[in-house]
Design an enzyme around this catalytic site. Structure first.
Site, PDB file in Angstrom:
ATOM      1  N   LYS A   1      -1.032  -9.535   2.871  1.00 18.01           N
ATOM      2  CA  LYS A   1      -0.265  -9.050   4.028  1.00 18.01           C
ATOM      3  C   LYS A   1      -1.152  -8.111   4.824  1.00 18.01           C
ATOM      4  CE  LYS A   1       3.109  -5.764   3.772  1.00 18.01           C
ATOM      5  NZ  LYS A   1       2.551  -4.726   4.671  1.00 18.01           N
TER       6      LYS A   1
ATOM      7  N   ASP B   1       0.838  -1.201   0.000  1.00 19.95           N
ATOM      8  CA  ASP B   1       0.000   0.000   0.000  1.00 19.95           C
ATOM      9  C   ASP B   1       0.877   1.257   0.000  1.00 19.95           C
ATOM     10  OD1 ASP B   1       0.832  -0.033   2.621  1.00 19.95           O
ATOM     11  OD2 ASP B   1      -1.171  -0.051   3.504  1.00 19.95           O
ATOM     12  N   SER B   2       2.209   1.062  -0.004  1.00 21.60           N
ATOM     13  CA  SER B   2       3.123   2.178  -0.275  1.00 21.60           C
ATOM     14  C   SER B   2       2.810   2.803  -1.632  1.00 21.60           C
ATOM     15  CB  SER B   2       4.583   1.703  -0.244  1.00 21.60           C
ATOM     16  OG  SER B   2       4.754   0.568  -1.069  1.00 21.60           O
TER      17      SER B   2
ATOM     18  N   GLU C   1       9.524  -4.142  10.356  1.00 25.02           N
ATOM     19  CA  GLU C   1       9.862  -2.818   9.799  1.00 25.02           C
ATOM     20  C   GLU C   1      10.387  -1.881  10.889  1.00 25.02           C
ATOM     21  OE1 GLU C   1       7.021  -1.036   7.142  1.00 25.02           O
ATOM     22  OE2 GLU C   1       8.128   0.855   7.085  1.00 25.02           O
TER      23      GLU C   1
ATOM     24  N   ASP D   1      -1.270  -6.311  -0.430  1.00 23.51           N
ATOM     25  CA  ASP D   1      -1.362  -5.649   0.882  1.00 23.51           C
ATOM     26  C   ASP D   1      -2.826  -5.329   1.174  1.00 23.51           C
ATOM     27  OD1 ASP D   1       0.100  -4.834   3.047  1.00 23.51           O
ATOM     28  OD2 ASP D   1       1.025  -3.113   2.064  1.00 23.51           O
TER      29      ASP D   1
ATOM     30  N   GLU E   1      -1.082  -5.571   8.594  1.00 26.11           N
ATOM     31  CA  GLU E   1      -0.258  -4.961   9.646  1.00 26.11           C
ATOM     32  C   GLU E   1      -0.882  -5.215  11.018  1.00 26.11           C
ATOM     33  OE1 GLU E   1       0.293  -0.791   8.862  1.00 26.11           O
ATOM     34  OE2 GLU E   1       1.050  -1.143   6.833  1.00 26.11           O
TER      35      GLU E   1
HETATM   36  O1  KIV Z   1       3.477  -1.086   1.624  1.00 28.47           O
HETATM   37  C1  KIV Z   1       4.641  -1.497   1.556  1.00 28.47           C
HETATM   38  O2  KIV Z   1       5.370  -1.269   0.598  1.00 28.47           O
HETATM   39  C2  KIV Z   1       5.146  -2.273   2.686  1.00 28.47           C
HETATM   40  C3  KIV Z   1       6.602  -2.585   2.727  1.00 28.47           C
HETATM   41  C4  KIV Z   1       7.402  -1.384   3.006  1.00 28.47           C
HETATM   42  C5  KIV Z   1       6.909  -3.682   3.669  1.00 28.47           C
HETATM   43  O3  KIV Z   1       4.392  -2.616   3.550  1.00 28.47           O
END
Ligand code: KIV
Length: 287
Positions: free
Chosen positions: A116, A47-48, A185, A86, A118
């Site tokens: 993924k 989600d970056s 992280e 994500d 968090e």
């Molecule tokens: O969203 C993302 O790119 C991430 C990574 C930095 C692990 O969660």
């Protein structure tokens, strides 16, 4: 020859053999193909993308539909890498049912191979439910960017009293719930080493030192796309931002000076043979 797909089992075996796992973020088919061909084991549609692709200040605005769209593009670009989608902010925090439905949609509509999310021990019931439904889960602890406002910014975690114990307890809880890997992280390297040694599943570090079982970086950061952004944990393996600006500057000047296109880059009515061959063939046609 068809490349052997990396699975969650491959990743576990890599940890057992002491082979490091190389993970990168990807958001589109072209970069995904390049990263896959270069040997990245896992591509995370992070989600970056809200920051590096959409231009927001945080990851919070990303939606499930946007994530599914980027996952589809990345999956189309890869042959070997495992693709992780994500779970965006507020697509799993409200309830186990909400998380199950949205993770299922990322797998069905996005085509990714796992998801993924968090957070620590609080998410054990959700992870158990996802795994029971056949959805592999990568955990993510330490600096969790979706908690940006709660954490008061992007800061190293685990330095306060009790931080080490909490991180270790969260990691063990996620493993026991069935997570197949955990992103660590922005935590001190010695805590990451201790967690990595305590777990049978692989740890993937970002700003967590060299003794994790693998590493992940935001691809735009490691490729040097933004010359003004260089946090301590990022190594630039290229300076593509400067390269792109130079190439585009050259293009602009050649267009303005009428030196592009040349005759060789143009067509003439007399070239009968040339007219019969396709202008170009696409990657899709080659497959
Ligand atoms: O969203 C993302 O790119 C991430 C990574 C930095 C692990 O969660």
């Amino acid at each position: 020859m068809k490349a052997q797909r990396v699975t969650i089992h491959t990743l576990r075996q890599m940890k057992e053999r002491g082979e490091k796992i190389a993970v990168l973020t990807a958001y589109d088919a072209t970069f995904a193909r390049l990263f896959d061909e270069a040997g990245a084991d896992v591509l995370l549609v992070g989600d970056s993308l809200g920051m590096v692709f959409q231009g927001h200040d945080t990851t919070l605005p990303v939606t499930r539909d946007e994530m599914a769209y980027h996952c589809r593009a990345v999956v189309r670009g890869v042959r070997r890498a495992h693709v992780v989608g994500d779970m965006p902010f507020m697509t799993y925090q409200a309830s186990v049912e909400q998380g199950l439905v949205n993770a299922g949609r990322l797998i069905k509509e996005g085509g990714c191979h796992s998801v993924k999310l968090e957070g620590g021990a609080h998410y054990v019931p959700l992870i158990e439910r996802l795994v029971a439904a056949g959805i592999p889960v990568m955990g993510h602890i330490g600096l969790t960017p979706q908690s940006f406002h709660q954490l008061g910014g992007f800061k190293v975690q685990g330095r306060d009293a009790g931080g080490r114990e909490r991180l270790l307890a969260d990691a063990l809880a996620l493993e026991a719930a069935g997570a197949y890997a955990i992103v660590l992280e922005a935590i001190p390297a010695d805590i990451a080493r201790e967690i990595s040694a305590a777990l049978a599943i692989p740890t993937i570090g970002i700003g967590a030192g060299v003794e994790c079982d693998g590493q992940v970086l935001v691809s735009y950061d490691m490729l040097g796309m933004d010359e003004s952004f260089k946090p301590r944990f990022v190594r630039r393996f290229a300076t593509l931002g400067a390269t792109i600006k130079e190439a585009v500057g050259q293009y602009v000047s050649e267009v303005r000076g009428s030196t592009f296109p040349s005759d060789a880059e143009s067509f003439a009515v007399t070239e009968k043979q040339a007219a019969q061959v396709p202008l170009y063939s696409t990657g899709a046609a080659k497959k």
